[in-house]
Design an enzyme around this catalytic site. Sequence first.
Site, PDB file in Angstrom:
ATOM      1  N   THR A   1     -23.238  -6.983   1.350  1.00 15.64           N
ATOM      2  CA  THR A   1     -24.014  -7.353   2.536  1.00 15.64           C
ATOM      3  C   THR A   1     -23.379  -6.755   3.788  1.00 15.64           C
ATOM      4  O   THR A   1     -22.179  -6.833   3.986  1.00 15.64           O
ATOM      5  CB  THR A   1     -24.099  -8.896   2.645  1.00 15.64           C
TER       6      THR A   1
ATOM      7  N   CYS B   1       1.734   2.727  11.653  1.00 20.42           N
ATOM      8  CA  CYS B   1       2.053   2.506  10.252  1.00 20.42           C
ATOM      9  C   CYS B   1       3.508   2.829   9.971  1.00 20.42           C
ATOM     10  O   CYS B   1       4.104   2.301   9.051  1.00 20.42           O
ATOM     11  CB  CYS B   1       1.174   3.366   9.352  1.00 20.42           C
TER      12      CYS B   1
ATOM     13  N   SER C   1      -9.943   4.075   7.591  1.00 16.99           N
ATOM     14  CA  SER C   1      -9.184   4.317   6.355  1.00 16.99           C
ATOM     15  C   SER C   1     -10.120   4.340   5.154  1.00 16.99           C
ATOM     16  O   SER C   1      -9.980   5.188   4.258  1.00 16.99           O
ATOM     17  CB  SER C   1      -8.133   3.224   6.144  1.00 16.99           C
TER      18      SER C   1
HETATM   19  C1  LIG Z   1      -6.763   4.652  13.324  1.00 13.26           C
HETATM   20  C2  LIG Z   1      -6.920   5.859  12.480  1.00 13.26           C
HETATM   21  C3  LIG Z   1      -7.362   5.785  11.153  1.00 13.26           C
HETATM   22  C4  LIG Z   1      -7.592   4.469  10.465  1.00 13.26           C
HETATM   23  O1  LIG Z   1      -8.682   3.766  10.928  1.00 13.26           O
HETATM   24  P1  LIG Z   1      -8.812   2.196  10.598  1.00 13.26           P
HETATM   25  O2  LIG Z   1     -10.141   1.828  11.148  1.00 13.26           O
HETATM   26  O3  LIG Z   1      -7.681   1.532  11.305  1.00 13.26           O
HETATM   27  O4  LIG Z   1      -8.729   2.052   9.129  1.00 13.26           O
HETATM   28  C5  LIG Z   1      -7.542   6.949  10.458  1.00 13.26           C
HETATM   29  N1  LIG Z   1      -7.303   8.148  11.024  1.00 13.26           N
HETATM   30  C6  LIG Z   1      -6.872   8.268  12.287  1.00 13.26           C
HETATM   31  C7  LIG Z   1      -6.660   9.612  12.853  1.00 13.26           C
HETATM   32  C8  LIG Z   1      -6.657   7.132  13.061  1.00 13.26           C
HETATM   33  O5  LIG Z   1      -6.219   7.247  14.311  1.00 13.26           O
END
Ligand SMILES: *Cc1c(COP(=O)(O)O)cnc(C)c1O
Length: 394
Positions: free
Chosen positions: A238, A326, A73
């Site tokens: 860090t 989500c 994300s």
């Molecule tokens: C899981 C996912 C994300 C988010 O990744 P995180 O590491 O959970 O923040 C973004 N894009 C896609 C297509 C995902 O499957």
Amino acid sequence: MNKVVYMDYAATTFVKPEVLEEMLPYFTEKFGNPSSFYSISRDTKMAIDKGRQRVAKALNCEASEIYFTGGGSEADNWAIKGIAFANKNKGNHIITTKIEHHAVLHTCEYLEKNGFEVTYLGVNKEGFIDLDELKNAITDKTILVSIMAANNEIGTIQPIKEIGEICRERKVFFHTDAVQAVGNIAIDVKDMNIDLLSLAGHKIYGPKGIGVLYIKKGIKIDNLVHGGGQERARRAGTENVAAIAGLGKAIELATVNLDKHAKKLTELRDKLIDGLLKIPYTRLNGPKGEKRLPGNVNVCFEFIEGESILLMLDFEGVCASSGSACTSGSLDPSHVLLAIGLPHEIAHGSLRLSLGDGTTEEDVEHVLRVVPPIIQRLRDMSPLWEDFQKRGEK
Ligand SMILES: *Cc1c(COP(=O)(O)O)cnc(C)c1O
């Protein structure tokens, strides 16, 4: 207690033992701050370099083009906001699709409130964008195209190389969310004309809370976190050394085993799809065959609710998902299923089963044993099904 059948690898994966082993020393004896000068810090600095090189090798780019982030994300947010704000003198238009992950969609919505214009491309019933529509959407104000390499809900793999070619020709930046693609399909940022790419550790048997943004050399992008000089001063703070070491190992393993992994999952996937489609009034969401992620199954059972299927599957020890993690908990059906043209009431009856490294033939058989009676029981309780049966009798 039933045995647990985990079929939600698109939500997250376990950490492979080799990955954990790579990480452990950086919690204990090798704990030095990578920015310090004594020898235990040299170890952590070297671990970061090694992680960066492994990621670069997997994507076919330079180590200096790899930036570690706090996950997928964060990488998506950085790519889109960073390009938008750094290039707003050139234009204020962004193109994306209606089926992106919320990390992309909600970032674009935020930019719309801040003076940018966003075009959300539609998709066909299998989830593919139309390349001519993309070409026609690019104007002299367009600065960025952000299109995911593979969809997390319905598994559609977009024609990334062709999209990259169009963007290069029209001189707009191309970002791809490859969080689901990496480890499942071959990715080569040079061959595919990709300018920015996001990936996440916990979707490829690495740790959670670590991701990568690949930024092609020479691209103008705002820095993400201001502070110290880490990540060439673009993302201060860090470094998460253990997670970086783990991600590096995970992506190396994913690349080495890619063909074998994809072949195994494709066979299990197709067996599961064929079995589920034997249930009456069931449809497959997303494409069949090579243009579908190897581990992705997504079906709709008409006349019932996805949430109640999940509940009953949980009783049988099956971990699955309806729509994306989500959206579960909200009453809105998945934006992806609506975008491929499913009516609301059908989109509600969706089930995603995503397979991965631990999935066995027996797991698939277990699911094919428990799902049909669950669907029958839920339909027996469903007023929609009752109405449908009555209509049939007339
Ligand atoms: C899981 C996912 C994300 C988010 O990744 P995180 O590491 O959970 O923040 C973004 N894009 C896609 C297509 C995902 O499957």
